[in-house]
Each structure stands twice: as C-alpha cells, then as structure tokens.
Design an enzyme around this catalytic site. Structure first.
Site: not given
Length: 645
Positions: A266, A270, A399, A619
């Site tokens: 993450e 991000r 994914d 992503t």
C-alpha cells in the site's frame, strides 16, 4: 485496485507511562533513579563484557595465535588414530611461547585500562544532575537529527526527464461532456476541501464524524495518505492552489523516520507511486526526494531467505513480518508482484540498481516455479520459496500482479518481452480455467480454490476488463480483437452488478449460482467503499473504442455516488447497496480521490490528456511516463540498463 483483502485492525496502542503527581516526592526520586538506573545498567553490561573477555581469553595451553601478517588463524588438532578433526583441541604452531604470553598480557592490560576508563566516565555521569543529563541527551539528539537532515536533503543525481506529453488539457468540445467533467471536478473539490478542514495530515477522513481516520495498513503514524494520493488528480484537474497546499504539507511534515509498521504494498502504490507521479507532472524535486527516502525504508522488507518481501515493515527498525491470516505466514502475490513499475522508476531517477535488482529477482524466482494448471497461486512462503494454499484469483490477492506484468512491458516502450510473455502465458491459463459464461450470458472471472472453481467475482476483479483492452495490442496470434471483446464483456458484467442494486452502485463481490447472477448473496459482500475498478474499465474501453455506452455507464455511477455517498463532510462508502436507505460507513478512502474521481474526470476528457502511448498508470492510478531505456545508462551507475536480462 487497492487493498487486496480486508485486513484485520490492529488496535494496539502503548499507554503513556504515569509517573504520578509531582507533589509526591517519591515520584521525583523515581524519575531521577530511573535515569541513573539506565546508566548503571549500561555500566554493568559493559563490566560484564570486560570481565568476560578477561576470563575467557584463549588459554596458551589450548590455543595459539598463528600470525600470517594478515589475520589470525586457529589450527584444529587432528587425531591421527581416528583420522577425524577434534574441534575442541588446537596444536601450538608458529612463534615461540614467550611472545604469545606477552601478547596475551598486553591484551589483558588494555582491557583493564578500558574498563577503568569506562568506570570513571560512568561515575562522572552519575555525579551530574538530572538537568545536565537531559541537556546532554538533547544535544546528542539534535546532532543525530541534524545529520539525518543533511543526509535526507542530499541532492539526487540529475537525469533526463522523459518526454512528457499531455499533462494538461483534454478539454472536450461537447458542452454536455464539458459540464459533466466540471461536475466531477466539483466532487473532487468537495472531497479535498473537507479533508483539508477536518482531516488534514491524517491518512484519511471520517466525513460524518468530521475527524481524521487511519486504517492499519498505514500503521500508527499520520502520514497524510490522502494528500499524497490526491496530488496528481489535483494537478491534472487544474486545482493548483490545492496542489500547492499539499506540496507544502509534504515539505514540512512528511516524515518516514517513524516507529510505525506499514504495508509495503500500500505504501508503494500510494506513496511512492503518488510522489513519483507528482514529481513527473510538476517537476518539483521535493517529491522525488521523498519518494527515494521512503523507498530506502522499504528495502529491509526484502531481507528474507528468498528475497520475496514481507507484507509489512517497520519504517524505523526495518523489522518485517507477514499478515497472520495469509496462509501460514505467506507473502501475497498481488503485494510482492506490484512493485515493478515504481522500483524501475526509482532506479532510473537515482542511478541505483538496487531497486531494479529487487524486482527482477522476484520475477526470476517466479519463472522457475511450477504453476498448477499454469496458474499463479496467491500465496508464496518467503522463507521456503514454496506456494501456500492453492488459491488463484484475478480479484483480491492476485489482481495487480497480472496488471504489472502487462504494464512493465508498456512502460519499457514494449521492449520488456519477458514480462509480455509472462502476461500472455498467465491470461491464457486464466481464460482456460477461470473465465466462464453464466446461463444468462454474462462473462465472469471466477476463483480457483484447491481444484475447484468458485463462481464468484469481486469488484476488484472488474479492473480486468480494462487490462484485457489495454493488452489487446501486441497479443499472441493476432488475438487483439478477441481480448478487446473479452474486456467489453467483463465491463458489461460489472455494469450489471451495478444496475441490479437499489443504489446503482456495485457490491464488493457477486455470485453466479443458478438463478442468482451478478448479485451479492452474503450481507458481508453488499457494501460499496467508493471503489474505482469498474469506472477504470469504462475509461480504458472508452479510450480504445469511443463507444458512448462507457461514458453513459460512468455518468450513471457518478450520479449514484453523488446521490448516496455524498455527505456534508465529504464522501462515504455505504454498507448495503441493495437497501434504498443505506447506512454510511463513514470513511472517505484515499483511493477515492486518487482513482475513482481521476478515472471519471479522464472519462469525460479528450484523449490528449495523459495519452496511453506516453503514460502508464500504476495500480493506484498514478501516471508514470514510458521509459525508453533500451539504450540508456542509468545516471550514477556504470551499468547498461535495460529490461532484457
């Protein structure tokens, strides 16, 4: 794509030590004694070490220093009768015994002198007052902080910036489309302004409670995740005053030297992705510097027996671990497989190949492993290098691994043929084993669990429609048309999952069992948390087909978000999309500003804004430029750098 699974909340906090009211004299004494006790503890440890070294020096009757001029060698004794080594006995070879004893005596004298010196220094410390000790500690702290600042602000080597095309503009000619784009921009401003007012500096916002919020993926620190995640969206929307507000906060407050355990995945997508995108769009050096500082903090996560990184790492100590729920301590495919784009750019910008080597090592390891039915399981043990539970999905847990294989190829200006082959092999296996058509004619992507196909598709898997469309050009055996159509079928299925709810917003996952199609069955799967994947797919298919249905479907989703998720203090997810009177979850996710609103804005913009032949989106929807690296030498590294291995 964001969090690959729902993560358990930590909730661990260390309460402050209560020393009691200052009017009680025994508390003041305790405070002074505690400081002296620490010093005495250090002193006792040092004395123990000194005396231990004194009494356990090698005895001349058993050991001999054999001086070769370079290093000391101990020669093991060999028992001629048994022909085996006895590690406990050493023969004496080399210079005479007298010189050896003199050397030992010299060492003993040095230890005694060091011990006496340390003892005197400790006594001197104990004679000082509490205020003097505190002043010395503060002075040392200030020195360390100053040294860290000097290191952190060290300029990075200059590198040629890739040709940046389409970082602004995209104004639509049609008035109706222009009005819709302006509405999306107003929604972004509503989300940002309320975060600015009620959650500034916190990772996310609780828009109903009107206070900051932080999920456990960011640890216990307030790192301003929403600020970093939203920067590039603000920039491309022309909200430059808001962008500058965020930049100033990052310059003054974003600190990664905190005792906080964060998700490597993450934080990479991000923070590093967001900072790199902000740097490329604005040219402001601070974003590149901060991205590199954070990347250095993530590197200890790779210190595993296999080089497969831990899921979490403490930014201060560098200690890593995995999620407790992840298949006996395994790392997760979508997490360790979603680092490539950002790490390649880090190597490009710094000239340091370590980032490139880390992600290429992961790729090489995966290439060597057997894959059941050609499928990649979601779990890999970083200690043993073996697969965990045989669970394969294109939704949560898997994914973005597949997405990054394709995007590694695109980001390399289509020269990373190894990545393209891995992507093609993977989607062929996925199409063969996971993609099915329901009785009602809806194409969906199921999940493979221990040899059984579960006919359930997650909202996260809806990104795959856009991925298939994006990867259609360059596919094997002239199957471009096939994969573009497959992407369109996935988009239609995901639209149906929205259209079959009361709110016209999609559930977290939906089933295809019997008469139930594209509908959530369990209450725990009926929520919508402002996710972007369906809108992402609409945007990609609009770019490649210009079919007006994708703009229409995107506008339907925007209106539903505006009607049911907008509250006075921002935007909130809802707990049940099948209820006409929904309950809000009171969280404005950072990815709502980074992804959902960005994809909506791009959907109603011209193709000249961030054109796909020049930009590749990570992503978290952070755009990174295509790198033409086939003949590039990385700045600061005397190594020919390219994707071919």
């Amino acid at each position: 794509m964001t969090t690959p699974a729902l993560l358990p909340l930590s909730g661990r906090r260390i309460p402050p030590l209560n020393l009691g009211p200052p009017s009680f004299p025994h508390h003041r004494a305790t405070l002074r004694l505690s400081e002296k006790f620490i010093l005495l503890l250090i002193l006792s440890a040092f004395i123990t070490l000194c005396f231990g070294a004194f009494f356990f020096l090698p005895d001349s009757s058993k050991h001999k220093r054999f001086d070769l001029g370079l290093e000391d060698v101990l020669i093991p004794h060999v028992d001629a009768g048994k022909g085996a080594k006895n590690p406990g006995v050493f023969l004496i070879h080399g210079p005479d015994e007298h010189r050896h004893r003199e050397e030992e005596e010299r060492l003993r004298n040095k230890i005694r002198a060091d011990h006496e010196k340390a003892l005197e220094e400790a006594k001197e410390k104990l004679r000082k007052s509490r205020e003097e000790i505190r002043a010395e500690i503060q002075t040392e702290k200030n020195k360390v902080v100053q040294e860290m600042k000097i290191k952190e602000n060290k300029p990075l080597p200059p590198v040629p910036i890739p040709n940046l095309v389409g970082i602004s503009g995209g104004d639509p000619e049609d008035n109706d489309i222009r009005e819709k784009r302006e509405k999306i921009k107003e929604m972004m401003k509503h989300a940002w302004d309320n975060y600015r007012t009620y959650g500034w500096g916190h990772n996310e916002l609780r828009p109903i409670a009107r206070k900051g919020h932080s999920p456990n993926i960011f640890g216990s620190s307030q790192m301003g995740a929403t600020i970093v995640d939203a920067l590039d969206t603000l920039y491309i929307m022309g909200l430059h005053a808001e962008f500058l507000d965020g930049q100033r906060w990052i310059e003054d407050n974003l600190d990664f030297s905190v005792n906080s355990e964060v998700s490597v995945f993450e934080v990479n997508i991000r923070f590093i992705g967001g900072l790199l995108a902000a740097y490329y769009l604005s040219g402001e050096e601070i974003f590149k510097i901060k991205a590199v500082q954070l990347a250095e903090k993530l590197l200890p996560a790779f210190n595993t027996p296999t080089g497969i990184p831990w899921a979490m790492v403490n930014l201060k100590s560098g200690v890593g671990r995995n999620w407790g729920w992840a298949s006996a301590g395994s790392s997760i495919l979508a997490e360790f497989g979603t680092l490539h784009m950002e790490f390649i750019h880090l190597s490009y910008l710094t000239g340091d190949l370590i980032y490139y080597k880390k992600v290429m090592h992961i790729r090489k390891l995966l290439q060597k492993m057997d894959r059941p039915n050609g499928l990649y399981p979601n779990y890999l043990n970083p200690r043993t290098g073996r697969w965990g539970q045989y669970h394969t999905s294109v939704g949560g847990l898997g994914d973005s691994f597949y997405e990054y294989l394709l995007k590694a190829w695109l980001m390399s200006d289509k020269t990373d043929h190894e990545a393209r082959k891995m992507y093609d092999d993977a989607i062929e296996a996925i199409e063969k084993h996971l993609i099915k058509k329901s009785r009602g004619g809806l194409v969906f992507i199921g999940e493979w669990k221990n040899g059984h196909l579960e006919k359930k598709m997650g909202h996260l898997a809806c990104f795959a429609g856009g991925m298939f469309a994006l990867g259609a050009d360059g596919s094997r055996t002239d199957k471009a048309g096939h994969y573009l159509e497959l992407g369109a079928e996935i988009a239609r299925t995901c639209h149906e999952s929205y259209d079959r709810t009361a709110l016209k917003l999609g559930p977290e996952s939906f089933k295809f069992d019997g008469a139930v199609e594209a509908v959530a069955v369990r209450q725990a799967e009926k929520y919508y948390i402002l996710r972007p994947e369906v809108i992402e797919t609409y945007w990609y298919l609009w770019r490649f087909t210009h079919d007006p249905r994708y703009r229409q479907w995107g506008w339907e989703a925007a209106l539903a978000i505006e009607k049911y998720c907008r509250v006075t203090g921002g935007f909130s997810g809802v707990k049940d999309v099948y209820s006409s009177t929904p309950t809000h979850d009171d969280v404005q996710q950072s990815f709502f500003l980074a992804e959902t609103l960005k994809y909506l804005y791009l959907l109603f913009s011209g193709d000249d804004l961030l054109p796909l032949d020049h930009w590749v989106f990570n992503t978290e929807a952070h755009p990174l430029p295509v790198l033409h690296l086939a003949n590039t030498t990385l700045s600061g590294a005397r190594v020919h750098f390219c994707y071919h291995v």
